[in-house]
Every structure is written in C-alpha cells, then in structure tokens.
Write a protein that holds these residues in place. Sequence first.
Motif, mmCIF file in Angstrom:
data_model
loop_
_atom_site.group_PDB
_atom_site.id
_atom_site.type_symbol
_atom_site.label_atom_id
_atom_site.label_comp_id
_atom_site.label_asym_id
_atom_site.label_seq_id
_atom_site.Cartn_x
_atom_site.Cartn_y
_atom_site.Cartn_z
ATOM 1 N N ILE A 166 11.815 22.260 -75.129
ATOM 2 C CA ILE A 166 10.559 21.473 -74.939
ATOM 3 C C ILE A 166 10.882 19.916 -74.787
ATOM 4 O O ILE A 166 10.379 19.117 -74.398
ATOM 5 C CB ILE A 166 9.812 21.722 -76.507
ATOM 6 C CG1 ILE A 166 9.211 22.910 -76.645
ATOM 7 C CG2 ILE A 166 8.655 20.587 -76.549
ATOM 8 C CD1 ILE A 166 8.640 23.357 -77.895
ATOM 9 N N VAL A 206 8.877 28.027 -71.563
ATOM 10 C CA VAL A 206 9.994 27.014 -72.286
ATOM 11 C C VAL A 206 9.986 27.401 -73.745
ATOM 12 O O VAL A 206 9.031 27.811 -74.341
ATOM 13 C CB VAL A 206 9.424 25.429 -72.123
ATOM 14 C CG1 VAL A 206 10.106 24.696 -73.212
ATOM 15 C CG2 VAL A 206 9.255 25.147 -70.867
ATOM 16 N N HIS A 233 12.087 26.653 -77.820
ATOM 17 C CA HIS A 233 12.013 25.603 -78.581
ATOM 18 C C HIS A 233 12.543 24.520 -78.244
ATOM 19 O O HIS A 233 12.425 23.238 -78.033
ATOM 20 C CB HIS A 233 12.349 26.148 -79.924
ATOM 21 C CG HIS A 233 12.287 25.166 -81.153
ATOM 22 N ND1 HIS A 233 10.905 24.656 -81.577
ATOM 23 C CD2 HIS A 233 12.875 24.203 -81.534
ATOM 24 C CE1 HIS A 233 11.095 24.029 -82.573
ATOM 25 N NE2 HIS A 233 12.208 23.692 -82.616
ATOM 26 N N ASP A 236 8.457 29.512 -77.591
ATOM 27 C CA ASP A 236 8.918 29.110 -78.702
ATOM 28 C C ASP A 236 9.206 30.126 -79.944
ATOM 29 O O ASP A 236 8.034 30.468 -80.419
ATOM 30 C CB ASP A 236 8.010 27.791 -79.258
ATOM 31 C CG ASP A 236 8.757 26.727 -80.343
ATOM 32 O OD1 ASP A 236 9.725 27.388 -81.081
ATOM 33 O OD2 ASP A 236 8.293 25.766 -80.450
ATOM 34 N N GLU A 282 3.414 22.243 -76.976
ATOM 35 C CA GLU A 282 4.039 23.739 -77.374
ATOM 36 C C GLU A 282 4.794 24.305 -76.243
ATOM 37 O O GLU A 282 4.310 24.338 -74.978
ATOM 38 C CB GLU A 282 2.868 24.629 -77.897
ATOM 39 C CG GLU A 282 2.437 24.085 -79.421
ATOM 40 C CD GLU A 282 1.425 24.867 -79.765
ATOM 41 O OE1 GLU A 282 1.068 24.909 -81.071
ATOM 42 O OE2 GLU A 282 0.504 25.906 -79.116
ATOM 43 N N GLY A 283 5.555 24.915 -76.631
ATOM 44 C CA GLY A 283 6.556 25.729 -75.502
ATOM 45 C C GLY A 283 6.101 27.402 -75.427
ATOM 46 O O GLY A 283 5.725 27.993 -76.508
ATOM 47 N N GLU A 284 5.798 28.033 -74.501
ATOM 48 C CA GLU A 284 5.073 29.249 -74.257
ATOM 49 C C GLU A 284 6.120 30.297 -75.027
ATOM 50 O O GLU A 284 5.624 31.368 -75.513
ATOM 51 C CB GLU A 284 5.069 29.499 -73.014
ATOM 52 C CG GLU A 284 4.485 31.126 -72.707
ATOM 53 C CD GLU A 284 4.205 31.440 -71.307
ATOM 54 O OE1 GLU A 284 3.542 32.345 -70.936
ATOM 55 O OE2 GLU A 284 5.170 30.654 -70.473
ATOM 56 N N ILE A 321 7.670 18.000 -68.643
ATOM 57 C CA ILE A 321 6.822 17.524 -70.104
ATOM 58 C C ILE A 321 7.065 16.281 -70.436
ATOM 59 O O ILE A 321 5.997 15.583 -70.845
ATOM 60 C CB ILE A 321 7.762 18.363 -71.199
ATOM 61 C CG1 ILE A 321 7.633 19.776 -71.125
ATOM 62 C CG2 ILE A 321 7.244 18.004 -72.548
ATOM 63 C CD1 ILE A 321 8.532 20.761 -72.093
ATOM 64 N N LYS A 360 13.155 21.450 -67.444
ATOM 65 C CA LYS A 360 11.852 21.381 -67.917
ATOM 66 C C LYS A 360 11.203 20.139 -68.657
ATOM 67 O O LYS A 360 10.054 19.851 -68.634
ATOM 68 C CB LYS A 360 11.437 22.691 -68.179
ATOM 69 C CG LYS A 360 11.667 23.907 -67.389
ATOM 70 C CD LYS A 360 11.319 25.252 -67.883
ATOM 71 C CE LYS A 360 11.585 26.245 -66.905
ATOM 72 N NZ LYS A 360 11.512 27.629 -67.419
ATOM 73 N N TRP A 361 12.098 19.702 -69.665
ATOM 74 C CA TRP A 361 11.719 18.447 -70.523
ATOM 75 C C TRP A 361 11.733 17.470 -69.601
ATOM 76 O O TRP A 361 10.664 16.837 -69.567
ATOM 77 C CB TRP A 361 12.525 18.378 -71.694
ATOM 78 C CG TRP A 361 12.757 17.008 -71.956
ATOM 79 C CD1 TRP A 361 13.850 16.257 -71.778
ATOM 80 C CD2 TRP A 361 11.798 16.302 -72.662
ATOM 81 N NE1 TRP A 361 13.721 14.804 -72.239
ATOM 82 C CE2 TRP A 361 12.339 14.754 -72.706
ATOM 83 C CE3 TRP A 361 10.400 16.188 -73.025
ATOM 84 C CZ2 TRP A 361 11.880 13.784 -72.948
ATOM 85 C CZ3 TRP A 361 9.629 15.106 -73.686
ATOM 86 C CH2 TRP A 361 10.387 13.873 -73.477
ATOM 87 N N ALA A 395 3.800 24.190 -72.479
ATOM 88 C CA ALA A 395 4.632 24.304 -71.251
ATOM 89 C C ALA A 395 5.106 25.601 -70.881
ATOM 90 O O ALA A 395 5.768 26.302 -71.860
ATOM 91 C CB ALA A 395 6.019 23.355 -71.824
#
Length: 414
Positions: A384, A379, A381, A348, A344-346, A394, A389-390, A376
């Motif tokens: 992700i 980050v 949606h 999102d 999950e993204g913080e 991730i 960062k992906w 993450a």
Amino acid sequence: MLYNAYELQRALLSGASAWASISSEVLSNPALPAGYFGFGPVLASALEVFAHAAAPRGKPPFGITSTEVDGKTYGVTESIVLQRPFGDLLRFERDDLPADAPNLLIVAPMSGHYATLLRGTVARMVESARVYITDWADAKLVPAEAGRFDLDDYIDYVIGFIEHIGPNTHMLAVCQPSVPSLAAAAIMNADEHPSRPASLTMMGGPIDTREAPTSVNDLAMQQPLAWFRTNVIATVPSTYPGAGRRVYPGFLQLAGFMSMNLGNHMMSHWAMFQHLVRGDEDSADATKAFYDEYRSVCDMTADFYLQTIEHVFQKHSLPKGEFYHRGSLIDLGAIKDTAILAIEGENDDISGLGQTRAALHLATNLSDDKKKYFMAPDVGHYGIFNGSKWRNNIAPVLESWMAQHRTIGEPAGA
C-alpha cells in the motif's frame, strides 16, 4: 530478566556475526584458490547469510537526497523542524517545488519499526508535496524524566505537529496511526481549529477491527489485557538512557511478525544464499536491503502499547463512540471540514478489507463529496505504501484527492 537475556544473546550473536563476515570475506578473496572452486563459494555464501541475519542494527537513515520529476532530477533537503522527547517532526522538500505545493504530514506508525519503513512513501510524495513525517523515538533511548507517553500523548503530538506546519495541511496516516489521526481530526474539527487538516488519508488502518479480522486482530483478542502486561512488557536495562522505563520491546514485535510468516522468511534467506553462490549480487543485495529495514526495530512505551491493544483491538472504542481523549469523548460526527480518503489493499493480511473504510461511515456529518474509498487490487499491506503499485497506482489517487481539497472550506474540484 527478559530484556537482559535478549541483550546477552545480542552480544553473543554480534560477535559471531563479525567472525562470520570476516571468514566469508577470506573465503571469497580472489587471491585464495578456495574462492574459485570446491566448497569455498558455498561456505562463504552461507557465512555471509548468517552474518547478515545476526548483525546488530540501529536506526536506518532515510537517505533521500534527490528525486526525478518529468525526467529532471531535483535535490531533496531533509531537516528537523520540531524536536520533542518522544518524536521529532522531519521535513523533506525538493528543489524548485512550486510555491503552491501542498503540505503533507505523514503520520508514521509507532509499532516497533522506525519511520524509515515509509521511505518509499516519502520518496514518492516529495515529488509533488512538501513532506513532513513523524519520526518517533525509540522508547529505550528516552530518559525516564521525560515522563510517560500514551495514546493521549500521541494524539497531542499529532495535533501539535499540524499546528506547527499550519493551516490547510494534508495528513496521511499509514496503518496503526489511522486511529489517533482520525481522533485528532475530530478534535480539531470540533474546536474549529484554524489548522484542522484539509484532508486525511488513511491507508490500511485498523479503524474497526471487527471488519474482516486478520490473524493480527485475532492474536490481540485471544488473551486478556493482563496477559499482555505480564508477558510482553519489559523494563529497559541500565545500559540505555531510558533505564527503568516499561516498554514493549521491538525485538518481541519483530519475533511476532517473523513467526507469522516464518516459512516465507526462511525461503527468502535460502534464495539469498543461492543468489550469492551464483554470484548474483544484485538480487542478494535487494533481499539484504529489505531485511536491513525489517529487522531495524525500536521499543514503544508500555502505556501506548497496552492502550492500543485495549481500545483499538479489544474494546473497539473509536467505532463504538466510546473513545476518550483527556477525559472528553471523541465525536467523529464533528468532522465536517476535513475530507477523508480511505485506502485498502485487496490482499492486506494485517488490516482486513473494510477496517479502514469504516471511517467513512463513522464520519456521519461529512458530506459525500468529501469522502472517497479506494481499494488497490492485488496489493498486500506493505504494498500500500511501498513499491511500484504504491508509486504508480495509489499515490496518484492521493495526489488527486489533495488537489480537490486544497483548503478548508473550498469546494471540491475548485
């Protein structure tokens, strides 16, 4: 009427876009004085922004022809390995990939955008895996004689694609397909299917939208299902192969997402205009590239869309244990072999924190060493599955998880 009105508007804007593009090029021509001073550069930039915004768009190419690993460049081959009416199975494989490299099926969303929205996901994972991806068709281009396509069919397609790839395939579901992918994994585990996935990673998926509801979830809950059937479903006009098919048009999906962040989109285009005026083509091109992908939309069948609204967002059928496939109740407790990673993204704003993690609690008979959660930081949606960062933070988590669970029945870390 809705689709015909859109087609008329699209035709008018297409012509206006062409004229704006030509006019912009004329005003920017170095042979003309207007291109160097006065109002010329400003007007040329404004026309270019309009031309780009109004231009018609089709399906973009993936365009992944090479990748760099440890400072060395390798060629990448894209091929269609299985063709189905509502979606093909594509394979991406780099040259000199180790023989024991994992097979990874990326299940792309059927949510109004093409699978190319996951171009960055494929480009990163092709470095270390043999990557397959579901290339869903634009429903308006699928002839009516191909029949209907709903959630049951979606699950069947996923299972069929995994069967085609073979045993010990890893699966990655990005956003919306987390629900049917988890259901497919449960069905295959219950049947002790020899090709049941070795692992399933879900990123930003709406497994249980009762957790931290977002504005997208609220929109789906504000109206009864009949409202969606009456107001957002249209009939494909006769100019397309899928004439007569009932669909949720991609242009409506795009309009909905654009309106959610209209201010940000306006500022992006204002910034693009300023970049063009200053002659900063690289920055302007980056914005253009994003919107070329973002505005490339396709239709989805009415059956699939309405069932998704009903079962995923309104009834929460899967987390409640009330989700059926072909008349049989899906039991998430049947998942005993497929390792599950929830990401999950913080930040999102599409699938809130906890919605994907819910899958770990629902797989009640899966051992703890086959469950993992990763949040993450900082980050959103789209971050992700795309962006730095992906790629850097991730993807390594996913690669490590696949390495720990290489085959069905193999102990973690073996």
